[in-house]
Scaffold this motif. Structure first.
Motif, mmCIF file in Angstrom:
data_model
loop_
_atom_site.group_PDB
_atom_site.id
_atom_site.type_symbol
_atom_site.label_atom_id
_atom_site.label_comp_id
_atom_site.label_asym_id
_atom_site.label_seq_id
_atom_site.Cartn_x
_atom_site.Cartn_y
_atom_site.Cartn_z
ATOM 1 N N LEU A 2 4.788 11.924 -8.050
ATOM 2 C CA LEU A 2 3.399 11.538 -7.743
ATOM 3 C C LEU A 2 3.202 11.441 -6.233
ATOM 4 O O LEU A 2 2.260 12.016 -5.677
ATOM 5 C CB LEU A 2 3.050 10.197 -8.396
ATOM 6 C CG LEU A 2 1.699 9.612 -7.958
ATOM 7 C CD1 LEU A 2 0.527 10.513 -8.353
ATOM 8 C CD2 LEU A 2 1.498 8.205 -8.511
ATOM 9 N N PHE A 3 4.078 10.709 -5.546
ATOM 10 C CA PHE A 3 3.892 10.471 -4.112
ATOM 11 C C PHE A 3 3.942 11.775 -3.319
ATOM 12 O O PHE A 3 3.139 11.999 -2.410
ATOM 13 C CB PHE A 3 4.951 9.501 -3.582
ATOM 14 C CG PHE A 3 4.726 8.046 -3.923
ATOM 15 C CD1 PHE A 3 3.851 7.654 -4.928
ATOM 16 C CD2 PHE A 3 5.417 7.050 -3.244
ATOM 17 C CE1 PHE A 3 3.652 6.310 -5.237
ATOM 18 C CE2 PHE A 3 5.228 5.704 -3.533
ATOM 19 C CZ PHE A 3 4.345 5.340 -4.530
ATOM 20 N N HIS A 43 -4.592 10.545 4.741
ATOM 21 C CA HIS A 43 -5.614 9.732 4.052
ATOM 22 C C HIS A 43 -5.058 9.041 2.810
ATOM 23 O O HIS A 43 -5.821 8.563 1.973
ATOM 24 C CB HIS A 43 -6.809 10.614 3.681
ATOM 25 C CG HIS A 43 -7.423 11.280 4.871
ATOM 26 N ND1 HIS A 43 -8.066 10.575 5.869
ATOM 27 C CD2 HIS A 43 -7.455 12.582 5.259
ATOM 28 C CE1 HIS A 43 -8.478 11.415 6.802
ATOM 29 N NE2 HIS A 43 -8.124 12.639 6.461
ATOM 30 N N LEU A 44 -3.721 8.982 2.684
ATOM 31 C CA LEU A 44 -3.084 8.390 1.508
ATOM 32 C C LEU A 44 -2.425 7.064 1.867
ATOM 33 O O LEU A 44 -1.806 6.933 2.921
ATOM 34 C CB LEU A 44 -2.017 9.357 0.965
ATOM 35 C CG LEU A 44 -1.290 8.928 -0.306
ATOM 36 C CD1 LEU A 44 -2.242 8.888 -1.495
ATOM 37 C CD2 LEU A 44 -0.130 9.886 -0.608
ATOM 38 N N LEU A 45 -2.554 6.094 0.973
ATOM 39 C CA LEU A 45 -1.831 4.823 1.083
ATOM 40 C C LEU A 45 -0.891 4.746 -0.115
ATOM 41 O O LEU A 45 -1.347 4.861 -1.259
ATOM 42 C CB LEU A 45 -2.811 3.646 1.096
ATOM 43 C CG LEU A 45 -2.238 2.266 1.423
ATOM 44 C CD1 LEU A 45 -3.295 1.392 2.096
ATOM 45 C CD2 LEU A 45 -1.738 1.552 0.182
ATOM 46 N N ALA A 46 0.406 4.595 0.123
ATOM 47 C CA ALA A 46 1.396 4.587 -0.953
ATOM 48 C C ALA A 46 2.141 3.261 -0.963
ATOM 49 O O ALA A 46 2.519 2.737 0.088
ATOM 50 C CB ALA A 46 2.389 5.738 -0.768
ATOM 51 N N VAL A 47 2.360 2.730 -2.186
ATOM 52 C CA VAL A 47 2.957 1.409 -2.365
ATOM 53 C C VAL A 47 4.146 1.505 -3.315
ATOM 54 O O VAL A 47 4.008 2.006 -4.440
ATOM 55 C CB VAL A 47 1.928 0.415 -2.958
ATOM 56 C CG1 VAL A 47 2.552 -0.966 -3.122
ATOM 57 C CG2 VAL A 47 0.666 0.342 -2.106
ATOM 58 N N GLY A 59 9.691 9.805 -2.127
ATOM 59 C CA GLY A 59 8.238 10.010 -2.134
ATOM 60 C C GLY A 59 7.554 9.269 -1.002
ATOM 61 O O GLY A 59 6.649 9.792 -0.351
ATOM 62 N N LEU A 60 7.988 8.031 -0.762
ATOM 63 C CA LEU A 60 7.400 7.247 0.329
ATOM 64 C C LEU A 60 7.714 7.909 1.673
ATOM 65 O O LEU A 60 6.856 7.953 2.564
ATOM 66 C CB LEU A 60 7.926 5.809 0.292
ATOM 67 C CG LEU A 60 7.027 4.768 0.953
ATOM 68 C CD1 LEU A 60 5.732 4.578 0.170
ATOM 69 C CD2 LEU A 60 7.726 3.440 1.108
ATOM 70 N N THR A 115 2.327 3.637 4.533
ATOM 71 C CA THR A 115 3.353 3.272 3.561
ATOM 72 C C THR A 115 3.508 1.754 3.488
ATOM 73 O O THR A 115 3.529 1.064 4.508
ATOM 74 C CB THR A 115 4.699 3.923 3.921
ATOM 75 O OG1 THR A 115 5.024 3.608 5.282
ATOM 76 C CG2 THR A 115 4.617 5.445 3.776
ATOM 77 N N VAL A 116 3.622 1.270 2.238
ATOM 78 C CA VAL A 116 3.690 -0.167 1.976
ATOM 79 C C VAL A 116 4.807 -0.414 0.963
ATOM 80 O O VAL A 116 4.933 0.317 -0.020
ATOM 81 C CB VAL A 116 2.355 -0.688 1.394
ATOM 82 C CG1 VAL A 116 2.412 -2.201 1.169
ATOM 83 C CG2 VAL A 116 1.179 -0.325 2.289
ATOM 84 N N VAL A 117 5.598 -1.449 1.211
ATOM 85 C CA VAL A 117 6.660 -1.828 0.284
ATOM 86 C C VAL A 117 6.507 -3.312 -0.034
ATOM 87 O O VAL A 117 6.242 -4.128 0.854
ATOM 88 C CB VAL A 117 8.053 -1.548 0.907
ATOM 89 C CG1 VAL A 117 9.161 -2.163 0.081
ATOM 90 C CG2 VAL A 117 8.273 -0.044 1.045
#
Length: 193
Positions: free
Chosen positions: A111-112, A122-126, A138-139, A149-151
């Motif tokens: 997905l990521f 323009h993507l924010l991934a968690v 993916g991150l 990127t967020v963890v």
């Protein structure tokens, strides 16, 4: 902590992920101007009840992602059990039964990586709690594409292995507790004028 310019949010989690999402998703405002696309590792042999569970709790419409369906802002989408969920140009969804990645289908990495190809900066991934390293590569792909990127704070995670793997693999913009992640995503509504 600016999230201006974000057009989509992708979230991945495994062990403890339902509880983590139960903190985050109900906190998101109905006016959220972006789609939220979620992969959770689920048992393959059972239908997913995530849509049923979260529809009752969320201000946003919640649905299972469908093959070839357009991705609409202001919706929460869950990957169906036993399918990889991909983002295609359009943007729209694609479902695949390719081999599992890190023993998982759906895979967070798949997905990521595909969302990073489409949304780039323009993507924010968690990456949330989980007991595998799915999501780390993916991150890193989201980071390389210029996305945010967020963890989840590993100390807060029910299973810290997945957040720790992500932190070891690539630079991360934010390490936050669940309430902070919800605030960051919810703030996207305020950033649109």
């Amino acid at each position: 902590m600016s999230a201006a310019g974000i057009e989509a949010v992708v979230i991945g989690g495994s062990a403890g992920g339902v509880d983590a999402l139960a903190v985050m998703l109900p906190a998101l405002p109905a006016a959220l101007p972006v789609p939220v696309i979620v992969v959770l590792h689920l048992p393959r042999e059972k239908p997913s009840l995530l849509v049923e569970i979260f529809s009752r709790q969320c201000a946003l419409p919640v649905q299972e992602a469908q093959d070839k369906a357009p991705i609409e802002p202001g919706n929460v989408y869950f990957a169906p059990a036993d399918y990889h969920l991909l983002v295609d140009h359009g943007p729209s969804f694609a479902l695949s039964v390719d081999e599992p990645v890190h023993y998982s289908r759906p895979s967070i990495d798949v997905l990521f990586e595909t969302a990073a190809d489409v949304y780039a900066e323009h993507l924010l991934a968690v990456v949330l709690t989980g007991a595998s390293q799915d999501g780390a590569a993916g991150l890193a792909a989201v980071h390389r594409a210029g996305g945010t990127t967020v963890v989840q704070e590993p100390q807060e995670a029910l299973s810290p292995y997945m957040p720790e793997s992500a932190l070891r693999t690539s630079p991360v913009d934010h390490v936050l507790p669940l309430a902070g992640i919800a605030q960051l995503i919810g703030g996207l509504a305020a950033n649109r004028t």
